[in-house]
Motif scaffolding. Structure first.
Motif, PDB file in Angstrom:
ATOM      1  N   GLY A   1      -6.202  -3.511  -6.275  1.00 51.40           N
ATOM      2  CA  GLY A   1      -6.457  -2.099  -6.576  1.00 51.40           C
ATOM      3  C   GLY A   1      -7.438  -1.945  -7.724  1.00 51.40           C
ATOM      4  O   GLY A   1      -8.355  -1.120  -7.673  1.00 51.40           O
ATOM      5  N   LYS A   2      -7.276  -2.760  -8.760  1.00 50.93           N
ATOM      6  CA  LYS A   2      -8.188  -2.706  -9.910  1.00 50.93           C
ATOM      7  C   LYS A   2      -9.576  -3.226  -9.534  1.00 50.93           C
ATOM      8  O   LYS A   2     -10.590  -2.756 -10.056  1.00 50.93           O
ATOM      9  N   TYR A   3      -9.638  -4.230  -8.624  1.00 51.12           N
ATOM     10  CA  TYR A   3     -10.932  -4.768  -8.171  1.00 51.12           C
ATOM     11  C   TYR A   3     -11.730  -3.674  -7.458  1.00 51.12           C
ATOM     12  O   TYR A   3     -12.915  -3.449  -7.738  1.00 51.12           O
ATOM     13  N   TYR A   4     -11.070  -2.948  -6.545  1.00 49.83           N
ATOM     14  CA  TYR A   4     -11.751  -1.851  -5.851  1.00 49.83           C
ATOM     15  C   TYR A   4     -12.158  -0.760  -6.840  1.00 49.83           C
ATOM     16  O   TYR A   4     -13.267  -0.207  -6.761  1.00 49.83           O
TER      17      TYR A   4
ATOM     18  N   PRO B   1       2.415  -2.602  -9.652  1.00 50.01           N
ATOM     19  CA  PRO B   1       0.948  -2.583  -9.588  1.00 50.01           C
ATOM     20  C   PRO B   1       0.304  -1.289  -9.127  1.00 50.01           C
ATOM     21  O   PRO B   1      -0.714  -0.873  -9.719  1.00 50.01           O
ATOM     22  N   PRO B   2       0.839  -0.569  -8.103  1.00 51.71           N
ATOM     23  CA  PRO B   2       0.166   0.664  -7.691  1.00 51.71           C
ATOM     24  C   PRO B   2       0.104   1.729  -8.782  1.00 51.71           C
ATOM     25  O   PRO B   2      -0.827   2.546  -8.803  1.00 51.71           O
ATOM     26  N   LEU B   3       1.085   1.743  -9.687  1.00 50.50           N
ATOM     27  CA  LEU B   3       1.099   2.743 -10.752  1.00 50.50           C
ATOM     28  C   LEU B   3       0.578   2.191 -12.071  1.00 50.50           C
ATOM     29  O   LEU B   3       0.353   2.955 -13.019  1.00 50.50           O
ATOM     30  N   LEU B   4       0.383   0.862 -12.127  1.00 49.35           N
ATOM     31  CA  LEU B   4      -0.131   0.251 -13.355  1.00 49.35           C
ATOM     32  C   LEU B   4      -1.606   0.546 -13.574  1.00 49.35           C
ATOM     33  O   LEU B   4      -2.071   0.586 -14.717  1.00 49.35           O
TER      34      LEU B   4
ATOM     35  N   THR C   1      -5.052   6.570  -6.457  1.00 53.46           N
ATOM     36  CA  THR C   1      -4.408   6.623  -5.145  1.00 53.46           C
ATOM     37  C   THR C   1      -5.296   6.050  -4.057  1.00 53.46           C
ATOM     38  O   THR C   1      -4.844   5.283  -3.200  1.00 53.46           O
ATOM     39  N   ASP C   2      -6.601   6.374  -4.089  1.00 46.93           N
ATOM     40  CA  ASP C   2      -7.526   5.883  -3.052  1.00 46.93           C
ATOM     41  C   ASP C   2      -7.714   4.372  -3.133  1.00 46.93           C
ATOM     42  O   ASP C   2      -7.682   3.681  -2.110  1.00 46.93           O
ATOM     43  N   SER C   3      -7.920   3.850  -4.334  1.00 46.33           N
ATOM     44  CA  SER C   3      -8.089   2.403  -4.473  1.00 46.33           C
ATOM     45  C   SER C   3      -6.806   1.680  -4.085  1.00 46.33           C
ATOM     46  O   SER C   3      -6.838   0.590  -3.501  1.00 46.33           O
ATOM     47  N   GLY C   4      -5.666   2.309  -4.396  1.00 49.51           N
ATOM     48  CA  GLY C   4      -4.382   1.734  -4.013  1.00 49.51           C
ATOM     49  C   GLY C   4      -4.221   1.670  -2.506  1.00 49.51           C
ATOM     50  O   GLY C   4      -3.677   0.700  -1.968  1.00 49.51           O
ATOM     51  N   ARG C   5      -4.693   2.692  -1.813  1.00 48.19           N
ATOM     52  CA  ARG C   5      -4.573   2.705  -0.357  1.00 48.19           C
ATOM     53  C   ARG C   5      -5.437   1.635   0.292  1.00 48.19           C
ATOM     54  O   ARG C   5      -5.017   0.986   1.265  1.00 48.19           O
ATOM     55  N   TRP C   6      -6.630   1.429  -0.233  1.00 50.53           N
ATOM     56  CA  TRP C   6      -7.464   0.348   0.303  1.00 50.53           C
ATOM     57  C   TRP C   6      -6.852  -1.012  -0.010  1.00 50.53           C
ATOM     58  O   TRP C   6      -6.898  -1.930   0.812  1.00 50.53           O
TER      59      TRP C   6
END
Length: 518
Positions: free
Chosen positions: A348-351, A54-57, A361-366
């Motif tokens: 991540g996609k919602y953010y 998911p983080p890279l998708l 990267t930023d949305s993944g971190r949140w």
């Protein structure tokens, strides 16, 4: 008040099954400390690899394989299906072969598709790999059964919650680690994104193999030794305390002539194994004698009769699975862990959808925050459950706590869905608030599990864990058919959580006539 020195000291143990009554979490030399460490760390590594996609998708893999939003959501569903199947099978496997070997098996088998992730060049190939990587998610069941087998009723909720909470945090860590590994390969090693994301999956693969190998080399099946000898060890411990054989143990596992426990005499040993407990006609002290808790004879008998894990028949497994108490556990986990899995896949996609200025990267971190909060929130659910149990002396307290958490989780999800905040701080705050009750619900659930059919803990744990994955599949489908309307999916999940858990208030915490687990 909890004594911090217990984190270092060899624990006091139950005299019958030698389960620890405290957690030496900071003592890796102690057997219980090692098992506790590998229980959570093994699941942590498994969860990291399971959710490494998911983080890279969000951007990289989707772009490289020309995946649509629907393709991404479909792959999230596929990733949960294999885990559902493995968890159903892992429960009986734990009861038959022991959780340690089942745990290692899940890790070794799951490492194979992890290494093969980089061979995906089409959406179909990616889904096939994600399906088999889902085997790693099945490691949750032996993780919990193993922890339950080493820690006694007074502390098992806390142990299970910390083990699973630390393990679950792998789902948050992956949102940090995978982008960092990817960025390093691109920026420092000069690889193209097309190659870098494929190479990145070698890292979790290596970690899985190393962890599984160390787990087998440095730990043992049960506190008393081999899994196949657990029943004999229990009988020996009873005899060592002047309590004879038991007539009505579950399935006749410990059947024999009953001694006169109250008088302190016992049936003389007649086998070579029994003689290990006696020397020159006298009882040989257990190696745990200096650390044994003082329990009344009735408690020791109940432990031996009702809490020694046995291999149930298929008919007995079905009876356990359809019991109302097991269903309550399943529904609770369906809406806590199931919702967590589905939300973790899309967060991540919602953010990124609500705040387009955020990079991958930023949305993944949140999004990682949601998973990382498991480190504190899931243990809190188990700690509070154990506290309530110790204060009230009733399993009702654990069950009511579980239902309360599920209902409040539903309220938070409905609030998120109705408001669909476009202010970043508001959405992050609501997600964090929801995460406390949802993840504490995970901990509360497996604080309650050891009390229901304790002689078939693997079956109950496997069923409950599988229901969690079923919830993940169902809620991933909800997200799939609502597309980018993530808020609508959130309130649907909230309504279902309340509707499925409130009826549990009217069900007794364990079956009538159950021996053990009280």
């Amino acid at each position: 008040m909890y004594n911090p020195t217990l984190l270092f000291q060899a624990p006091e143990v139950n005299p019958v099954n030698h389960k620890a009554r405290s957690i030496p979490a900071l003592n890796p030399v102690n057997m219980y400390g090692r098992v506790w460490f590998f229980s959570w760390f093994g699941f942590f590594i498994a969860f990291w690899s399971w959710y490494a996609f998911p983080p890279l998708l969000t951007v990289t893999i989707a772009k490289d394989l020309n995946m649509s939003t629907t393709d991404v959501l479909n792959s999230n569903i596929v990733a949960l299906v294999a885990t559902l199947l493995v968890r159903v099978a892992a429960g009986p496997a734990c009861d038959k072969f022991g959780p340690r070997w089942t745990f290692a098996g899940c890790l070794f088998i799951g490492a194979i598709p992890t290494f093969l992730a980089g061979t995906c060049y089409s959406v179909g190939q990616l889904m096939a790999v994600r399906f088999f990587v889902g085997i790693l998610g099945g490691s949750f069941v032996p993780c919990q059964v193993w922890s339950t087998g080493f820690f006694d009723k007074n502390i098992v909720g806390t142990s299970n919650a910390f083990v699973a909470g630390f393990g679950n945090s792998g789902g948050g860590i992956t949102y940090f680690l995978m982008p960092i590994i990817f960025d390093s390969l691109v920026q420092d090693q000069g690889l193209t994104p097309h190659v870098a994301w494929r190479v990145a999956f070698v890292v979790p693969g290596i970690c899985i193999v190393v962890t599984a190998t160390a787990l087998l080399l440095l730990t043992q099946d049960t506190p008393t030794g081999k899994w196949s000898e657990r029943h004999l060890a229990t009988q020996q411990n009873l005899q060592a305390h002047g309590i004879g054989s038991i007539v009505d143990a579950p399935h006749g596992v410990l059947a024999g002539k009953e001694g006169s426990g109250s008088s302190g005499s016992s049936t003389p040993p007649t086998t070579a194994e029994d003689e290990k407990v006696f020397v020159a006609g006298e009882r040989k002290p257990s190696k745990y004698a200096d650390h044994e808790a003082q329990l009344p004879e009735q408690s020791m008998l109940e432990t031996a009769k009702g809490e020694v894990v046995v291999k149930p028949s298929f008919k007995e497994m079905l009876k356990i699975m359809i019991a109302p108490q097991t269903i309550v556990l399943g529904f609770g986990y369906f809406n806590s862990f199931g919702a967590e899995l589905a939300i973790n896949s899309i967060l991540g996609k919602y953010y990124h959808h609500n705040f387009p200025s955020l990079s991958q990267t930023d949305s993944g971190r949140w999004a990682a925050m949601f998973g990382l909060l498991n480190v504190a929130f899931r243990p809190a659910g188990g700690l509070i459950a154990d506290f309530l149990y110790q204060k009230t002396g009733s399993v009702w307290a654990k069950k009511l706590w579980l239902v309360f958490l599920a209902v409040i989780t539903g309220v938070f999800l409905i609030a998120i869905g109705i408001t669909d905040p476009r202010d970043q701080n508001t959405l992050i705050g609501l997600i964090a608030g929801m995460a406390f009750f949802l993840e504490a619900g995970n901990g509360a659930n497996f604080a309650y599990v050891p009390h229901v059919f304790p002689h078939a803990n693997g079956v109950v744990s496997g069923f409950t864990g599988a229901f969690g994955n079923l919830g993940g599949v169902v809620y991933a489908i909800v997200f799939r058919y609502n597309g980018v309307d993530y808020a609508k999916s959130m309130w649907i999940i909230g309504v279902m959580s309340i509707a499925m858990n409130l009826p549990g208030l009217f069900i007794k915490p364990f079956p009538k006539g159950q021996i053990g687990g009280h």
